[in-house]
Design a protein around this motif. Sequence first.
Motif, mmCIF file in Angstrom:
data_model
loop_
_atom_site.group_PDB
_atom_site.id
_atom_site.type_symbol
_atom_site.label_atom_id
_atom_site.label_comp_id
_atom_site.label_asym_id
_atom_site.label_seq_id
_atom_site.Cartn_x
_atom_site.Cartn_y
_atom_site.Cartn_z
ATOM 1 N N GLU A 1 0.828 -1.211 0.000
ATOM 2 C CA GLU A 1 0.000 0.000 0.000
ATOM 3 C C GLU A 1 0.864 1.264 0.000
ATOM 4 O OE1 GLU A 1 -3.451 0.151 0.357
ATOM 5 O OE2 GLU A 1 -3.730 -2.027 0.449
ATOM 6 N N MET A 2 2.133 1.077 0.322
ATOM 7 C CA MET A 2 2.980 2.264 0.470
ATOM 8 C C MET A 2 3.680 2.581 -0.841
ATOM 9 S SD MET A 2 4.358 1.849 4.340
ATOM 10 C CE MET A 2 5.547 3.090 4.170
ATOM 11 N N PHE A 3 4.018 3.842 -0.984
ATOM 12 C CA PHE A 3 4.876 4.175 -2.102
ATOM 13 C C PHE A 3 6.207 3.540 -1.779
ATOM 14 C CE2 PHE A 3 1.872 7.757 -1.960
ATOM 15 C CZ PHE A 3 1.291 7.537 -3.198
ATOM 16 N N LYS A 4 6.737 2.824 -2.742
ATOM 17 C CA LYS A 4 7.852 1.958 -2.378
ATOM 18 C C LYS A 4 9.094 2.669 -1.855
ATOM 19 C CE LYS A 4 6.881 -2.365 -4.504
ATOM 20 N NZ LYS A 4 7.284 -3.322 -5.525
ATOM 21 N N ASN A 5 9.302 3.897 -2.269
ATOM 22 C CA ASN A 5 10.513 4.559 -1.807
ATOM 23 C C ASN A 5 10.254 5.508 -0.643
ATOM 24 O OD1 ASN A 5 12.240 3.279 -3.549
ATOM 25 N ND2 ASN A 5 11.845 4.744 -5.183
ATOM 26 N N GLU A 6 9.029 5.469 -0.148
ATOM 27 C CA GLU A 6 8.645 6.428 0.870
ATOM 28 C C GLU A 6 9.556 6.406 2.097
ATOM 29 O OE1 GLU A 6 4.375 7.959 1.725
ATOM 30 O OE2 GLU A 6 4.712 6.134 2.839
ATOM 31 N N HIS A 7 9.974 5.202 2.476
ATOM 32 C CA HIS A 7 10.738 5.122 3.720
ATOM 33 C C HIS A 7 12.092 5.815 3.661
ATOM 34 C CE1 HIS A 7 12.661 1.916 1.576
ATOM 35 N NE2 HIS A 7 13.450 1.623 2.574
ATOM 36 N N ILE A 8 12.574 6.162 2.482
ATOM 37 C CA ILE A 8 13.865 6.867 2.470
ATOM 38 C C ILE A 8 13.692 8.376 2.569
ATOM 39 C CG2 ILE A 8 14.989 5.091 1.099
ATOM 40 C CD1 ILE A 8 15.095 7.080 -1.205
ATOM 41 N N ARG A 9 12.505 8.867 2.377
ATOM 42 C CA ARG A 9 12.337 10.317 2.324
ATOM 43 C C ARG A 9 12.094 10.955 3.676
ATOM 44 N NH1 ARG A 9 8.480 10.101 -1.849
ATOM 45 N NH2 ARG A 9 9.680 9.063 -3.458
ATOM 46 N N THR A 10 11.056 10.493 4.326
ATOM 47 C CA THR A 10 10.681 11.190 5.545
ATOM 48 C C THR A 10 11.117 10.423 6.784
ATOM 49 O OG1 THR A 10 8.590 10.095 5.230
ATOM 50 C CG2 THR A 10 8.681 12.433 4.673
ATOM 51 N N LEU A 11 11.850 11.111 7.642
ATOM 52 C CA LEU A 11 12.144 10.552 8.947
ATOM 53 C C LEU A 11 11.007 11.042 9.827
ATOM 54 C CD1 LEU A 11 15.922 11.406 9.261
ATOM 55 C CD2 LEU A 11 14.924 9.147 8.988
ATOM 56 N N HIS A 12 10.207 10.115 10.336
ATOM 57 C CA HIS A 12 9.073 10.615 11.103
ATOM 58 C C HIS A 12 9.494 11.061 12.498
ATOM 59 C CE1 HIS A 12 9.065 6.211 11.555
ATOM 60 N NE2 HIS A 12 8.776 6.464 12.802
ATOM 61 N N ASP A 13 8.803 12.081 12.967
ATOM 62 C CA ASP A 13 9.018 12.573 14.314
ATOM 63 C C ASP A 13 8.306 11.613 15.252
ATOM 64 O OD1 ASP A 13 8.687 13.757 16.786
ATOM 65 O OD2 ASP A 13 8.580 15.784 15.967
ATOM 66 N N LYS A 14 9.096 10.802 15.959
ATOM 67 C CA LYS A 14 8.502 9.718 16.743
ATOM 68 C C LYS A 14 7.672 10.201 17.920
ATOM 69 C CE LYS A 14 12.407 6.902 15.491
ATOM 70 N NZ LYS A 14 13.564 6.138 15.953
ATOM 71 N N VAL A 15 7.849 11.463 18.324
ATOM 72 C CA VAL A 15 7.056 11.959 19.442
ATOM 73 C C VAL A 15 5.658 12.363 18.958
ATOM 74 C CG1 VAL A 15 6.957 13.616 21.347
ATOM 75 C CG2 VAL A 15 9.153 12.770 20.555
ATOM 76 N N GLU A 16 5.595 12.906 17.744
ATOM 77 C CA GLU A 16 4.331 13.401 17.209
ATOM 78 C C GLU A 16 3.570 12.323 16.430
ATOM 79 O OE1 GLU A 16 3.168 16.479 17.641
ATOM 80 O OE2 GLU A 16 4.953 17.098 18.770
ATOM 81 N N SER A 17 4.310 11.526 15.686
ATOM 82 C CA SER A 17 3.685 10.613 14.735
ATOM 83 C C SER A 17 2.907 9.494 15.428
ATOM 84 C CB SER A 17 4.803 10.013 13.879
ATOM 85 O OG SER A 17 4.420 8.782 13.366
ATOM 86 N N ILE A 18 1.861 9.022 14.761
ATOM 87 C CA ILE A 18 1.090 7.915 15.320
ATOM 88 C C ILE A 18 1.762 6.569 15.009
ATOM 89 C CG2 ILE A 18 -0.459 7.499 13.337
ATOM 90 C CD1 ILE A 18 -2.732 7.320 15.560
ATOM 91 N N ILE A 19 2.728 6.571 14.109
ATOM 92 C CA ILE A 19 3.362 5.314 13.675
ATOM 93 C C ILE A 19 3.921 4.477 14.840
ATOM 94 C CG2 ILE A 19 5.239 4.316 12.272
ATOM 95 C CD1 ILE A 19 4.671 6.529 10.204
ATOM 96 N N PRO A 20 4.741 5.080 15.720
ATOM 97 C CA PRO A 20 5.250 4.254 16.826
ATOM 98 C C PRO A 20 4.129 3.694 17.704
ATOM 99 C CG PRO A 20 6.466 6.294 16.694
ATOM 100 C CD PRO A 20 5.333 6.418 15.727
ATOM 101 N N TYR A 21 3.096 4.478 17.921
ATOM 102 C CA TYR A 21 2.002 4.020 18.775
ATOM 103 C C TYR A 21 1.282 2.823 18.140
ATOM 104 C CZ TYR A 21 -1.998 4.091 21.910
ATOM 105 O OH TYR A 21 -2.961 3.726 22.818
ATOM 106 N N VAL A 22 1.048 2.892 16.855
ATOM 107 C CA VAL A 22 0.379 1.790 16.153
ATOM 108 C C VAL A 22 1.276 0.543 16.143
ATOM 109 C CG1 VAL A 22 -0.546 1.041 13.917
ATOM 110 C CG2 VAL A 22 -1.051 3.344 14.762
ATOM 111 N N MET A 23 2.569 0.739 15.940
ATOM 112 C CA MET A 23 3.496 -0.403 15.958
ATOM 113 C C MET A 23 3.535 -1.050 17.353
ATOM 114 S SD MET A 23 4.853 -0.398 12.774
ATOM 115 C CE MET A 23 6.036 -1.692 12.980
ATOM 116 N N PHE A 24 3.483 -0.218 18.358
ATOM 117 C CA PHE A 24 3.458 -0.705 19.748
ATOM 118 C C PHE A 24 2.214 -1.582 19.981
ATOM 119 C CE2 PHE A 24 1.185 0.616 23.715
ATOM 120 C CZ PHE A 24 1.991 0.033 24.684
ATOM 121 N N LEU A 25 1.059 -1.082 19.591
ATOM 122 C CA LEU A 25 -0.186 -1.848 19.773
ATOM 123 C C LEU A 25 -0.139 -3.154 18.985
ATOM 124 C CD1 LEU A 25 -2.860 1.001 19.427
ATOM 125 C CD2 LEU A 25 -2.018 -0.023 21.564
#
Length: 383
Positions: free
Chosen positions: A73-97
């Motif tokens: 579902e992701m743009f394949k190169n997306e992970h090289i572009r944006t370093l997410h702000d782990k304090v603000e982003s929901i990504i770490p929280y979703v990975m934790f759950l």
Amino acid sequence: MNTDFGNSYFMTLINGYLKEIPTNVVEINKDKAEDYFVNPITDKSKFISNMMISTEVNGEERYFIVGKLAEREMFKNEHIRTLHDKVESIIPYVMFLASIAEFQIARTEENREGQSEEYHVTVDYFQTMLPVWLLRKASKFSDMLNEMAARFQGNHIVQVKTPGLERSIHIEVQQSKCRIEGEVARWGLKKDLSLEDNPVADLFQKVVTVIVDIGGGTVDIVVLPPGLDSPRSKDSLTTLTDVAYLKYLEKFREHKLLEHFSDVRELEDFIVRNIGRTEMAKKDPITQQVTELKEPISEMLEGYAATLLKKLEGEIRDLVKSEYKFLYIGGVSEVLREAMRDVVGKKYGEETFEKQHIFVENARQMNLIGLEVISLSETGDFE
Ligand code: ADP
Ligand code: MG
């Protein structure tokens, strides 16, 4: 529970049980969630590659697909572009759950008939980390570390939506701590997981240690006094810019290997699978033609190692005033060792490489192992 919310991989140790999940999180709406799967998943071990969960955020139920399932579902190169702000982003929280759900599903003996589909998980001690580049944005490191720790403290509810494995899991985190990436790695170097002294630490008893953490998107540096002691000040923690490995790799792919790899993730995987071999053969899936890629890839890695070495030397000029050794950790250091040997060897001689550039085992997990050593010693929970 110890976690490393890496930009490339999420790694977690729960009761010493290691899981790696690619850091992919895609939000979908409820309708899409409801008919996403063709068939129910009945094999519990398949959850990790079929993770769909939901959770309530500010009164609204939100749905996510996570990990391998989210990759397409992701743009394949997306992970090289944006370093997410782990304090603000929901990504770490979703990975934790999702990872607690995975643990609960994998570890619980259950008899679905007649049993409640509500489960409880108590986390006595939770730890995670923040990277130096992010912490440097805060006026005080401790404020940001506390803010991140607070996200996980207390009660959470996750709904597993993968059909066949549906359930609701109530999570209680009793104690939550957040530490500094790179800095905690020193505990993984000082001690092993039985809390015995780690012999590798002897190499750093008398010299300054420059920990170089090479991840996919950043290179972080931590300068430690002799004996792998705690860093003296905030200045001992810095980040190199412009040497992101995946960006370097992507440029190389565009210029040299466009016909062999359709995206950078594929090239990255190819290198990890083939590094250390005498040949690196790439078979075209359509034409079945085989191309030997050892030479261009080795050249590329040497180019990257040379650039990195130059940057490192420039960066530590003001920070290190006595004898020192580089200590490499992070996933990329596992593919960079031989290239660095060549580069340092040509510039200063092989002996300097052996003496001053130390590559350790488990480099990818060294931060996480550091957290594990801390939690084992704090909870006394080890054999
Ligand atoms: P981050 O902390 O940014 O998530 P890592 O330290 O995990 O990054 O490093 C990611 C990189 O590690 C990948 O780009 C890949 O090149 C390299 N790597 C080395 N060994 C492996 C492996 N076994 N699996 C995945 N990546 C690996
Ligand atoms: Mg990392």
